[in-house]
Write a protein that holds these residues in place. Structure first.
Motif, mmCIF file in Angstrom:
data_model
loop_
_atom_site.group_PDB
_atom_site.id
_atom_site.type_symbol
_atom_site.label_atom_id
_atom_site.label_comp_id
_atom_site.label_asym_id
_atom_site.label_seq_id
_atom_site.Cartn_x
_atom_site.Cartn_y
_atom_site.Cartn_z
ATOM 1 N N ASN A 127 74.139 38.791 56.540
ATOM 2 C CA ASN A 127 74.188 38.508 57.974
ATOM 3 C C ASN A 127 75.259 39.362 58.632
ATOM 4 N N ASN A 128 74.853 40.124 59.615
ATOM 5 C CA ASN A 128 75.795 40.932 60.372
ATOM 6 C C ASN A 128 76.035 40.293 61.724
ATOM 7 N N ARG A 129 77.229 40.455 62.239
ATOM 8 C CA ARG A 129 77.571 39.962 63.568
ATOM 9 C C ARG A 129 77.586 41.147 64.525
ATOM 10 N N ILE A 130 76.968 40.981 65.681
ATOM 11 C CA ILE A 130 76.932 42.032 66.694
ATOM 12 C C ILE A 130 77.309 41.432 68.042
ATOM 13 N N SER A 137 74.922 36.334 65.635
ATOM 14 C CA SER A 137 74.363 36.770 64.349
ATOM 15 C C SER A 137 73.145 37.644 64.596
ATOM 16 N N ASP A 138 73.111 38.778 63.927
ATOM 17 C CA ASP A 138 71.963 39.673 63.981
ATOM 18 C C ASP A 138 70.901 39.141 63.020
ATOM 19 N N VAL A 139 69.737 39.732 63.024
ATOM 20 C CA VAL A 139 68.690 39.343 62.085
ATOM 21 C C VAL A 139 69.180 39.671 60.677
#
Length: 129
Positions: free
Chosen positions: A34-37, A46-48
């Motif tokens: 999970n990446n944060r943008i 949270s990104d996809v």
């Protein structure tokens, strides 16, 4: 040439234990990264999640199988590979990206950011004989 990757995530499902033709254990699992943008308003969201397929060989395979269920937060360090195989019925070619972890290179650990763990040292292979 191989690409080395390191990432942290959450297991999407419980690891599956398999055995090679030589009856050596290995584990397969998917890890969601999970990446944060920042969104248009500047808020962190949270990104996809990105699903990473992982294969773990050697002594780490049985430790991961016995210790890490679905949702466990692993750190993975391994080699990125592309697996290729033909469909048994149609012959159609398939490919899948996999991160390979084994005793010679790589490793798996748990992120202790949001969980706690107890360490139980496994007997060394030489001691088990």
């Amino acid at each position: 040439m191989s690409t080395t990757v390191t990432f942290a995530g959450n297991k999407a499902e419980a690891p599956e234990l398999h055995h090679t033709r030589e009856n050596k254990p290995f584990v397969t699992c998917r890890v969601l990264v999970n990446n944060r943008i920042q969104d248009d308003q500047g808020e962190w969201v949270s990104d996809v999640p990105t699903a990473r397929n992982v294969k773990i060989f050697g002594s780490a395979a049985t430790h991961v199988h016995d210790s890490c269920g679905s949702g466990a937060p692993p750190f993975v360090h391994g080699l990125e590979r592309t697996e290729r195989w033909p469909d048994r019925e149609t012959g159609e070619k398939h490919t899948k990206g996999v991160v390979v972890v084994d005793n010679r290179f790589g490793g798996v650990g748990l992120s202790l950011m949001y969980v706690s763990a107890r360490i139980d040292r496994a007997p060394h292979a030489a001691q088990a004989r």
